[in-house]
Design a protein around this motif. Structure first.
Motif, PDB file in Angstrom:
ATOM      1  N   ASN B 308       0.830  -1.207   0.000  1.00 34.66           N
ATOM      2  CA  ASN B 308       0.000   0.000   0.000  1.00 34.66           C
ATOM      3  C   ASN B 308       0.868   1.263   0.000  1.00 34.66           C
ATOM      4  O   ASN B 308       0.620   2.210  -0.766  1.00 34.66           O
ATOM      5  CB  ASN B 308      -0.904  -0.029   1.236  1.00 34.66           C
ATOM      6  CG  ASN B 308      -1.890   1.109   1.230  1.00 34.66           C
ATOM      7  OD1 ASN B 308      -2.689   1.235   0.303  1.00 34.66           O
ATOM      8  ND2 ASN B 308      -1.817   1.966   2.234  1.00 34.66           N
ATOM      9  N   ASP B 309       1.907   1.252   0.855  1.00 39.56           N
ATOM     10  CA  ASP B 309       2.800   2.425   0.936  1.00 39.56           C
ATOM     11  C   ASP B 309       3.522   2.661  -0.386  1.00 39.56           C
ATOM     12  O   ASP B 309       3.695   3.807  -0.819  1.00 39.56           O
ATOM     13  CB  ASP B 309       3.835   2.226   2.058  1.00 39.56           C
ATOM     14  CG  ASP B 309       3.178   2.223   3.433  1.00 39.56           C
ATOM     15  OD1 ASP B 309       1.991   2.621   3.513  1.00 39.56           O
ATOM     16  OD2 ASP B 309       3.827   1.798   4.405  1.00 39.56           O
ATOM     17  N   LEU B 310       3.961   1.573  -1.000  1.00 39.42           N
ATOM     18  CA  LEU B 310       4.653   1.707  -2.293  1.00 39.42           C
ATOM     19  C   LEU B 310       3.732   2.351  -3.322  1.00 39.42           C
ATOM     20  O   LEU B 310       4.138   3.236  -4.079  1.00 39.42           O
ATOM     21  CB  LEU B 310       5.106   0.332  -2.800  1.00 39.42           C
ATOM     22  CG  LEU B 310       6.279  -0.335  -2.092  1.00 39.42           C
ATOM     23  CD1 LEU B 310       6.568  -1.701  -2.702  1.00 39.42           C
ATOM     24  CD2 LEU B 310       7.525   0.526  -2.198  1.00 39.42           C
ATOM     25  N   GLN B 311       2.497   1.893  -3.347  1.00 39.61           N
ATOM     26  CA  GLN B 311       1.548   2.436  -4.330  1.00 39.61           C
ATOM     27  C   GLN B 311       1.258   3.906  -4.050  1.00 39.61           C
ATOM     28  O   GLN B 311       1.134   4.712  -4.974  1.00 39.61           O
ATOM     29  CB  GLN B 311       0.252   1.629  -4.296  1.00 39.61           C
ATOM     30  CG  GLN B 311       0.441   0.195  -4.742  1.00 39.61           C
ATOM     31  CD  GLN B 311      -0.694  -0.262  -5.642  1.00 39.61           C
ATOM     32  OE1 GLN B 311      -1.013   0.424  -6.604  1.00 39.61           O
ATOM     33  NE2 GLN B 311      -1.258  -1.407  -5.342  1.00 39.61           N
ATOM     34  N   GLU B 312       1.146   4.227  -2.763  1.00 42.81           N
ATOM     35  CA  GLU B 312       0.867   5.621  -2.410  1.00 42.81           C
ATOM     36  C   GLU B 312       2.005   6.538  -2.851  1.00 42.81           C
ATOM     37  O   GLU B 312       1.799   7.654  -3.290  1.00 42.81           O
ATOM     38  CB  GLU B 312       0.673   5.749  -0.900  1.00 42.81           C
ATOM     39  CG  GLU B 312      -0.791   5.831  -0.532  1.00 42.81           C
ATOM     40  CD  GLU B 312      -1.036   5.925   0.949  1.00 42.81           C
ATOM     41  OE1 GLU B 312      -0.153   6.426   1.670  1.00 42.81           O
ATOM     42  OE2 GLU B 312      -2.111   5.486   1.362  1.00 42.81           O
ATOM     43  N   LYS B 313       3.234   6.015  -2.717  1.00 40.89           N
ATOM     44  CA  LYS B 313       4.389   6.840  -3.054  1.00 40.89           C
ATOM     45  C   LYS B 313       4.643   6.890  -4.562  1.00 40.89           C
ATOM     46  O   LYS B 313       4.913   7.951  -5.124  1.00 40.89           O
ATOM     47  CB  LYS B 313       5.625   6.303  -2.338  1.00 40.89           C
ATOM     48  CG  LYS B 313       6.855   7.162  -2.585  1.00 40.89           C
ATOM     49  CD  LYS B 313       7.972   6.845  -1.642  1.00 40.89           C
ATOM     50  CE  LYS B 313       9.144   7.784  -1.893  1.00 40.89           C
ATOM     51  NZ  LYS B 313      10.323   7.404  -1.155  1.00 40.89           N
ATOM     52  N   TYR B 314       4.597   5.735  -5.204  1.00 37.03           N
ATOM     53  CA  TYR B 314       5.059   5.686  -6.603  1.00 37.03           C
ATOM     54  C   TYR B 314       3.948   5.719  -7.656  1.00 37.03           C
ATOM     55  O   TYR B 314       4.224   5.947  -8.815  1.00 37.03           O
ATOM     56  CB  TYR B 314       5.921   4.438  -6.810  1.00 37.03           C
ATOM     57  CG  TYR B 314       7.177   4.451  -5.962  1.00 37.03           C
ATOM     58  CD1 TYR B 314       8.125   5.468  -6.087  1.00 37.03           C
ATOM     59  CD2 TYR B 314       7.411   3.458  -5.014  1.00 37.03           C
ATOM     60  CE1 TYR B 314       9.260   5.500  -5.307  1.00 37.03           C
ATOM     61  CE2 TYR B 314       8.552   3.467  -4.227  1.00 37.03           C
ATOM     62  CZ  TYR B 314       9.475   4.498  -4.380  1.00 37.03           C
ATOM     63  OH  TYR B 314      10.600   4.524  -3.599  1.00 37.03           O
ATOM     64  N   ARG B 315       2.741   5.416  -7.277  1.00 39.78           N
ATOM     65  CA  ARG B 315       1.658   5.486  -8.268  1.00 39.78           C
ATOM     66  C   ARG B 315       0.356   5.923  -7.579  1.00 39.78           C
ATOM     67  O   ARG B 315      -0.653   5.195  -7.619  1.00 39.78           O
ATOM     68  CB  ARG B 315       1.490   4.157  -9.016  1.00 39.78           C
ATOM     69  CG  ARG B 315       1.277   2.922  -8.174  1.00 39.78           C
ATOM     70  CD  ARG B 315       1.160   1.659  -9.014  1.00 39.78           C
ATOM     71  NE  ARG B 315       2.437   1.228  -9.514  1.00 39.78           N
ATOM     72  CZ  ARG B 315       2.767   1.252 -10.810  1.00 39.78           C
ATOM     73  NH1 ARG B 315       1.910   1.655 -11.698  1.00 39.78           N
ATOM     74  NH2 ARG B 315       3.963   0.847 -11.196  1.00 39.78           N
ATOM     75  N   PRO B 316       0.364   7.108  -6.986  1.00 41.95           N
ATOM     76  CA  PRO B 316      -0.822   7.532  -6.234  1.00 41.95           C
ATOM     77  C   PRO B 316      -2.073   7.664  -7.096  1.00 41.95           C
ATOM     78  O   PRO B 316      -3.182   7.456  -6.620  1.00 41.95           O
ATOM     79  CB  PRO B 316      -0.401   8.897  -5.661  1.00 41.95           C
ATOM     80  CG  PRO B 316       0.745   9.346  -6.501  1.00 41.95           C
ATOM     81  CD  PRO B 316       1.437   8.108  -6.955  1.00 41.95           C
ATOM     82  N   ASN B 317      -1.878   7.991  -8.368  1.00 41.23           N
ATOM     83  CA  ASN B 317      -3.060   8.189  -9.222  1.00 41.23           C
ATOM     84  C   ASN B 317      -3.369   6.985 -10.109  1.00 41.23           C
ATOM     85  O   ASN B 317      -4.350   6.996 -10.841  1.00 41.23           O
ATOM     86  CB  ASN B 317      -2.848   9.426 -10.108  1.00 41.23           C
ATOM     87  CG  ASN B 317      -2.634  10.664  -9.274  1.00 41.23           C
ATOM     88  OD1 ASN B 317      -3.292  10.843  -8.245  1.00 41.23           O
ATOM     89  ND2 ASN B 317      -1.681  11.491  -9.669  1.00 41.23           N
ATOM     90  N   HIS B 318      -2.496   5.991 -10.086  1.00 36.36           N
ATOM     91  CA  HIS B 318      -2.729   4.804 -10.931  1.00 36.36           C
ATOM     92  C   HIS B 318      -2.564   3.552 -10.081  1.00 36.36           C
ATOM     93  O   HIS B 318      -1.767   2.684 -10.389  1.00 36.36           O
ATOM     94  CB  HIS B 318      -1.737   4.772 -12.104  1.00 36.36           C
ATOM     95  CG  HIS B 318      -1.816   5.959 -12.984  1.00 36.36           C
ATOM     96  ND1 HIS B 318      -0.988   7.053 -12.846  1.00 36.36           N
ATOM     97  CD2 HIS B 318      -2.659   6.254 -14.008  1.00 36.36           C
ATOM     98  CE1 HIS B 318      -1.309   7.958 -13.744  1.00 36.36           C
ATOM     99  NE2 HIS B 318      -2.308   7.496 -14.469  1.00 36.36           N
TER     100      HIS B 318
END
Lengths: 349, 412
Positions: B308-318
């Protein structure tokens, strides 16, 4: 024969020759030299691509004889490749038969399968024959999966590499030479088959089977001959494929490959030996182009952006060729040759 | 004629670009490998790829493998994801494999059973260690250099069989049948040892029905056959595009653990319960899946929070919502750890594929994945299944519920 003002054929033999001038001989020799020295300057990846192209060329030659020359449309070609591949693999892996015996046995087995599934062609043609050959593809794959104790079923079958004496053809370069030699022989044979009595009969059947029969061409005989020869080619290609992977699996012969082989023929030009080569090479190159473009597109847009790019590109290319160049790349190649033959006084559009 | 010239230039450009192999950076190590972005596994593969990319960015930014672990990754070495779409075609995967190998990749990945079967022996000959999205029993047969991070399909189905048997109340033997995908992956469970295990477990084996990998019509015939034969448990390997229409048709025919005709349908990993539950809600109640991952909203699990943290940091809109994003993180973690361990023995400039296989993959012991995998991962020579226990999930009230954890049976 050749002069500065053109090429004149004074005898029937000259007119029927495959290479009609010194220049054509020179180009052919130069191409062969380039091809057979490529392992010295090509990477393993390029050799793999070229090897796959060579196998595709052999297979498409078979389809060209069957569909391009004889007009018997087959969408079961990958299935016939599977027959050749598996026969060869079983002989080599289970019975220890040398590759050089297993390969012709695979080719003959594929040819025999072609004869069996070609029988309906005596009664049906066009779309109905397409359906019959599609059935052949699925029946063959189903049979292979059921014969688990012999074929390995869905787990596949490991195949020993081909050997010449004590030398195993395991390196990319060794196998490249083997496949390219086979592709050259297959091309020469294909070119010559269509110049024989049988080849002319094939063309007559394709152009008008009723008229051909009235002229004394035996449809029964020549249609089955076309199926046999076309499938022998497929068998050789299948055998080379499984020995290259050292593994036989039904997933190596999917239905879509049968469709793409037909696509290669459309792009290359049906009823032309050059077309079969050009089509196989062009679609394989397109495959590689798509593979290279995929990550770039994906990075620029989203991972899903590259999904199905290969299918889309192949489909598009075939549609474009069907609309704008139905005679395929072979026809374009002829135009290029004509242009340079007359250069610098060629006609400008 | 201009068009001809243009076409010739295009052909030459394509040929040259295929020949050119750019040199690798001195201190760049590659992870990744072939993906199947075309075909039935496209959705799974896209999620895996996103996981790879995010994980590489994380390691490059933080120089550690995980937030909870102590493994450090050298700060002077950059991780880069390299991949190509093999379209699930063995012939294409082979040329891609050669390309990536020539570009200096020391690890590889397998995108599906057809690719695993075709490349297994070749990878072994090349000493290439690979992670695998496919998990057929064939991987356990030597030679072995392909590593899984979830159980093989046969072991997963054995776990479901164990769970079902433990809850069986009737005196008669439960009747079991295969209801599986009609491809190499689905058919890989049809091995004598799997059937023998079921018989030994006290089942009556009825037979097999196949469903196309992606059905073009509801599998009514197959399901009514199971009903007529009085099957209590149907086992198979399917991807969600296959299992969802199957479950929908089961409900329509009144079949299922909570339906008039009691039959449980259990599948191995690619049929993720979390994906099915999200798509079908309560309609999917009773569906069982073994060996899969936790749902992406289970943020109390460290590994899922990491995702979840990775997605929030690296692909917040996708954001990637497919559960195989976790698989991408796991695969990237395994490949990176193999490289890290190999570098402890050999300097990066001299690193070979063999080093990474023998001093990397074989030395991965108890790799803590933050509970993304059912247990920490351990590999070794002849030990390619990273986990040693199998998590069994069931969809209940539209949610994924863990119903058991079973040991590996190593059925191959």
């Amino acid at each position: 024969m050749g002069s500065g003002t053109g090429t004149f054929h004074e005898t029937y033999a000259q007119d029927m020759a495959v290479f009609r001038s010194g220049l054509q001989w020179g180009i052919a020799v130069a191409f062969l030299v380039l091809l057979f020295t490529s392992p010295f300057f090509c990477s393993d990846r390029m050799l793999t691509i070229l090897t796959m192209m060579g196998i595709a060329v052999i297979s498409v030659h078979g389809l060209n004889i069957l569909t391009g020359y004889c007009g018997q449309i087959s969408i079961g070609h990958a299935g016939f490749m599977a027959v050749g591949g598996y026969t060869s693999a079983i002989l080599a892996a289970r019975l220890g038969v040398p590759f050089w015996v297993a390969l012709p046995c695979g080719a003959l087995a594929a040819g025999t399968a072609g004869l069996i599934f070609g029988l309906p062609s005596l009664k049906i043609k066009g779309f109905y024959l397409i359906m019959a050959t599609i059935a052949a593809q699925f029946i063959i794959i189903w049979t292979i999966l059921q014969l688990r104790s012999i074929t390995g079923g869905p787990d596949g079958l490991s195949v020993p590499p081909p050997r010449i004496g004590n030398i195993a053809l395991t390196s990319k370069a060794n196998y490249f030479y083997l496949v390219m030699a086979a592709a050259c022989v297959a091309t020469i044979l294909a070119k010559n088959i269509v110049r024989t009595r049988a080849g002319r009969a094939f063309i007559a059947i394709r152009d008008n089977d009723l008229a051909a029969e009235v002229m004394g061409v035996s449809l029964w005989n020549y249609k089955l001959q076309a199926f046999f020869i076309g499938c022998v080619y497929a068998g050789v290609a299948g055998s080379l494929l499984v020995h290259y992977f050292s593994f036989a699996s039904t997933d190596m012969f999917p239905f879509m490959d049968s469709v793409w082989y037909l696509g290669m023929l459309i792009v290359g030009g049906m009823g032309s030996t050059t077309g079969a080569v050009l089509g196989a090479v062009a679609l394989r190159l397109l495959d590689e182009l798509v593979t290279m473009v995929g990550p770039i597109l994906s990075a620029a847009v989203a991972p899903q952006a590259a999904a199905s790019l290969g299918l889309i590109m192949h489909g598009l290319v075939i549609i474009i060729f069907l609309i704008f160049e139905p005679r395929g790349l072979a026809h374009r190649w002829e135009m290029i040759k004509t242009y340079f033959r007359l250069w610098p006084f060629s006609h400008q559009e | 004629m201009d068009r001809i010239k243009l076409a010739m230039v295009f052909i030459i450009a394509v040929a040259l670009s295929a020949v050119a192999v750019p040199a690798a950076h001195a201190k760049t190590l590659y992870i990744g490998g072939t993906q199947s972005l075309t075909g039935p596994f496209a959705e799974d593969s896209a999620a895996v790829l996103a996981g790879f990319e995010d994980y590489a960015k994380y390691v490059n930014d933080n120089h550690i493998l995980t937030p909870w672990g102590k493994q450090k990754f050298p700060s002077d070495i950059k991780l880069q994801v390299m991949w190509r779409d093999d379209e699930l075609k063995p012939a294409k995967a082979l040329s891609i494999y050669e390309e990536l190998k020539a570009k200096g990749m020391l690890v590889a990945r397998i995108s599906g059973s057809p690719i695993a079967l075709a490349l297994k022996d070749r990878m072994w000959a090349d000493h290439m260690g690979a992670t695998s999205m496919a998990s057929g029993s064939y991987l356990l047969k030597p030679p072995q250099s392909i590593f899984t991070y979830y159980p093989i399909y046969t072991d997963s189905l054995a776990a479901i069989a164990d769970w079902f048997k433990a809850n069986w109340k009737e005196k008669r033997k439960p009747r079991v049948a295969y209801l599986t995908a009609d491809n190499a992956m689905g058919r890989s469970i049809e091995i004598p040892k799997m059937k023998a295990y079921l018989l030994k477990d006290g089942y009556e084996f009825v037979g097999t029905q196949y469903v196309p990998l992606v059905p073009t019509s509801p599998p009514t015939t197959q399901l009514t056959w199971l009903k007529q034969k009085g099957v209590d448990l149907a086992l198979g390997v399917m991807i969600n595009p296959g299992s969802q229409p199957t479950v929908r048709e089961m409900v329509r025919l009144g079949m299922g653990p909570f339906q008039p005709y009691k039959m449980t349908f259990g599948v191995a990993l690619p049929g993720h319960a979390a994906v099915l539950a999200a798509a079908m809600g309560k309609l999917g109640d009773g569906y069982v899946c073994a060996g899969s991952f936790r749902p992406l909203d289970d943020l109390s699990t460290p590994g899922i929070k990491f995702c979840n943290d990775l997605q929030e940091k690296y692909r917040p809109n996708h954001r990637i919502t497919h559960i195989m994003y976790e698989a991408g993180i796991l695969e990237a973690m395994i490949q990176t750890d193999a490289l890290r361990l190999a570098m402890q023995k050999t300097p990066v400039d001299k690193l070979t594929r063999r080093d990474v296989l023998e001093n990397g993959f074989y030395r991965i012991k108890n790799l803590d994945t933050g509970d993304i995998s059912s247990t920490p991962l351990t590999y070794g020579k002849g030990h390619i299944q990273g986990v040693d226990k199998i998590r069994v999930d069931q969809v209940q009230n539209g949610k994924v519920v863990k119903v058991g954890l079973y040991p590996l049976r190593r059925i191959y």
